[in-house]
Design a protein around this motif. Sequence first.
Motif, PDB file in Angstrom:
ATOM      1  N   SER A  60       0.975  -0.890   0.096  1.00 45.66           N
ATOM      2  CA  SER A  60       0.118  -0.018   0.036  1.00 45.66           C
ATOM      3  C   SER A  60       0.929   1.164  -0.001  1.00 45.66           C
ATOM      4  CB  SER A  60      -0.875  -0.136   1.055  1.00 45.66           C
ATOM      5  OG  SER A  60      -1.764  -0.978   1.359  1.00 45.66           O
ATOM      6  N   ARG A  61       0.331   2.469  -0.182  1.00 40.55           N
ATOM      7  CA  ARG A  61       0.983   3.687  -0.173  1.00 40.55           C
ATOM      8  C   ARG A  61       0.222   4.450   1.013  1.00 40.55           C
ATOM      9  NH1 ARG A  61       4.483   4.555  -4.105  1.00 40.55           N
ATOM     10  NH2 ARG A  61       5.438   5.819  -2.593  1.00 40.55           N
ATOM     11  N   TYR A  62       1.042   5.305   1.672  1.00 41.98           N
ATOM     12  CA  TYR A  62       0.159   6.348   2.745  1.00 41.98           C
ATOM     13  C   TYR A  62       0.652   7.623   2.257  1.00 41.98           C
ATOM     14  CZ  TYR A  62       4.540   7.087   5.188  1.00 41.98           C
ATOM     15  OH  TYR A  62       5.763   7.325   5.616  1.00 41.98           O
ATOM     16  N   VAL A  63      -0.084   8.464   2.668  1.00 45.49           N
ATOM     17  CA  VAL A  63      -0.308  10.024   2.605  1.00 45.49           C
ATOM     18  C   VAL A  63      -0.405  10.455   3.966  1.00 45.49           C
ATOM     19  CG1 VAL A  63      -1.060  12.046   1.550  1.00 45.49           C
ATOM     20  CG2 VAL A  63      -0.778   9.819   0.014  1.00 45.49           C
ATOM     21  N   LEU A  64       0.251  11.536   4.456  1.00 39.70           N
ATOM     22  CA  LEU A  64       0.165  12.052   6.001  1.00 39.70           C
ATOM     23  C   LEU A  64      -0.265  13.670   5.439  1.00 39.70           C
ATOM     24  CD1 LEU A  64       0.465  12.500   8.923  1.00 39.70           C
ATOM     25  CD2 LEU A  64       2.743  12.596   8.667  1.00 39.70           C
ATOM     26  N   ASP A  65      -1.355  14.013   5.992  1.00 39.97           N
ATOM     27  CA  ASP A  65      -1.481  15.450   6.134  1.00 39.97           C
ATOM     28  C   ASP A  65      -1.616  16.069   7.371  1.00 39.97           C
ATOM     29  OD1 ASP A  65      -2.324  14.816   3.237  1.00 39.97           O
ATOM     30  OD2 ASP A  65      -4.474  14.504   4.041  1.00 39.97           O
ATOM     31  N   ILE A  66      -1.130  17.091   7.676  1.00 44.09           N
ATOM     32  CA  ILE A  66      -0.964  17.914   8.772  1.00 44.09           C
ATOM     33  C   ILE A  66      -1.676  19.147   8.778  1.00 44.09           C
ATOM     34  CG2 ILE A  66       0.650  18.841  10.453  1.00 44.09           C
ATOM     35  CD1 ILE A  66       1.161  15.786  10.374  1.00 44.09           C
ATOM     36  N   ASN A  67      -2.714  19.381   9.681  1.00 45.02           N
ATOM     37  CA  ASN A  67      -3.373  20.407   9.940  1.00 45.02           C
ATOM     38  C   ASN A  67      -4.212  20.702   8.317  1.00 45.02           C
ATOM     39  OD1 ASN A  67      -4.512  22.687  11.273  1.00 45.02           O
ATOM     40  ND2 ASN A  67      -2.719  24.114  10.616  1.00 45.02           N
ATOM     41  N   ASP A  68      -4.044  21.919   7.702  1.00 44.20           N
ATOM     42  CA  ASP A  68      -4.532  21.959   6.289  1.00 44.20           C
ATOM     43  C   ASP A  68      -3.535  21.924   5.307  1.00 44.20           C
ATOM     44  OD1 ASP A  68      -3.138  24.112   6.899  1.00 44.20           O
ATOM     45  OD2 ASP A  68      -4.590  25.740   6.394  1.00 44.20           O
ATOM     46  N   GLN A  69      -2.663  21.135   5.666  1.00 44.79           N
ATOM     47  CA  GLN A  69      -1.441  21.181   4.422  1.00 44.79           C
ATOM     48  C   GLN A  69      -1.407  19.416   4.174  1.00 44.79           C
ATOM     49  OE1 GLN A  69       0.596  24.046   3.620  1.00 44.79           O
ATOM     50  NE2 GLN A  69      -1.443  24.301   4.417  1.00 44.79           N
ATOM     51  N   GLN A  70      -2.005  19.254   2.942  1.00 41.83           N
ATOM     52  CA  GLN A  70      -1.921  18.155   2.197  1.00 41.83           C
ATOM     53  C   GLN A  70      -0.466  17.477   2.057  1.00 41.83           C
ATOM     54  OE1 GLN A  70      -4.715  17.926  -0.885  1.00 41.83           O
ATOM     55  NE2 GLN A  70      -6.605  17.627   0.796  1.00 41.83           N
ATOM     56  N   THR A  71      -0.405  16.308   2.008  1.00 44.68           N
ATOM     57  CA  THR A  71       0.810  15.509   1.351  1.00 44.68           C
ATOM     58  C   THR A  71       2.232  15.947   2.213  1.00 44.68           C
ATOM     59  OG1 THR A  71      -0.301  15.344  -0.662  1.00 44.68           O
ATOM     60  CG2 THR A  71       1.916  14.395  -0.458  1.00 44.68           C
ATOM     61  N   GLN A  72       2.189  16.393   3.587  1.00 41.85           N
ATOM     62  CA  GLN A  72       3.329  16.864   4.209  1.00 41.85           C
ATOM     63  C   GLN A  72       4.288  15.597   4.064  1.00 41.85           C
ATOM     64  OE1 GLN A  72       3.371  19.981   4.066  1.00 41.85           O
ATOM     65  NE2 GLN A  72       3.582  20.569   6.373  1.00 41.85           N
ATOM     66  N   ALA A  73       3.751  14.351   3.996  1.00 41.51           N
ATOM     67  CA  ALA A  73       4.654  13.422   3.914  1.00 41.51           C
ATOM     68  C   ALA A  73       4.016  11.896   3.413  1.00 41.51           C
ATOM     69  CB  ALA A  73       5.197  12.650   5.236  1.00 41.51           C
TER      70      ALA A  73
END
Length: 398
Positions: free
Chosen positions: A334-347
């Motif tokens: 699988s792949r994962y995408v991490l969003d922080i607050n209102d910022q998408q794809t921070q990691a």
Amino acid sequence: MNWIHFPLISPLLTATGIKPYIATGPAGNARLRASLLSGTPTSDVAYQGPPLVDFPVIPLQIWGVQYDLDLVIVSDHPRYNMHEYARIQTPEGAVWLAKDALEDGLQQSLIADLDDIKRWMPELPIQRQQSAVQVTDRSTSDWLDLDFAYTNLEGEAVEVHYEGKPPRTYQRWRSGNTMGHSANTVMAALDIPYKSFARKATIRIDGKERSVDKLLGLVKLQVVLAQTQGGLATSQIRLTPSASEEIAFIADYRDQDGGWQTTEWTFTPRENTVEISLNHPFRSLFYTFQRSGDALELSSMHVCQFDVDLPVSRITLSPPLPDLRRKFTGRHRSRYVLDINDQQTQAYGRLEAWWDGDNACVEMVPEAPDWTADRPMRTTLRYDGDTCSVGIVRIPRP
């Protein structure tokens, strides 16, 4: 864990070592995000038997927290790397956290006047102590003027004075570097929308005033931020069933002193999904499982915090992880995408799941940004009757 943006540093200095201090944009753009999340809606594995336990299990440990004020000072103390004073808003009012990072290993500790502090955010594997953090606040709407006094984990008296503007300078580049802090225990991404430098900062430890260190001899590292952090954490968790229909399971978290902190996760069934949550007045964790026949496949996780409109952190998995209560053959990716607050794809990064004998395994390998890529983790789920033991540990970078 943080860092800042120095817009006036020359390319020469950037090339010679200041790069880790410079904030950047998101790890991926909209096109890359769409590609990462283009997996199938279910895992499509062939299960070989029924679930080994009756409740959903936690293969990854999400965490997240937002500070409306976060003061950072780097002193010349030989044993410490950074001192951080962060304010959170709770239903009972504002609470200040004192976080000291040791030079050896860069692991952070937490001092706060929080009742039963070991049960507060047990998903964070951090050494902690319930103790008074005395704050004298003479600030106005346009100026910070703060004194802190507390005793650190080594029993030393710490006194800090900070003066400067509040963090109102908007940052075009908001993805901050973790600077190596807590690398053994968390994978973290940051959102720093605002910051300002101190006009004056002093720190006294064990009766001796320390100097504030300068970055490459140029800029004193004393700054105030608005900051949101989140990601994945190492953990040791023991999951057991509950007699209550409203409780999905009991989760006992191993704390840094070797004790266990007991939590209750609620269960919310929906038409196509199942949600489990760990609820607290300050913050709540949510895990969403996609129904695939009679299997429950983890598709997303997020953290909500008191008085914060958006999830402070969210992780989306594509395709979902297989139901790790049920054996399957081969390796699932699988792949994962991490969003922080209102910022998408921070990691973002990749996940691989498989069975090793009677144990289910998941490997999490971060790919971007650079400061997450050296923090892969492996989860092992061991089943014994109606109990599932979840062990999440750091592993070497592939």
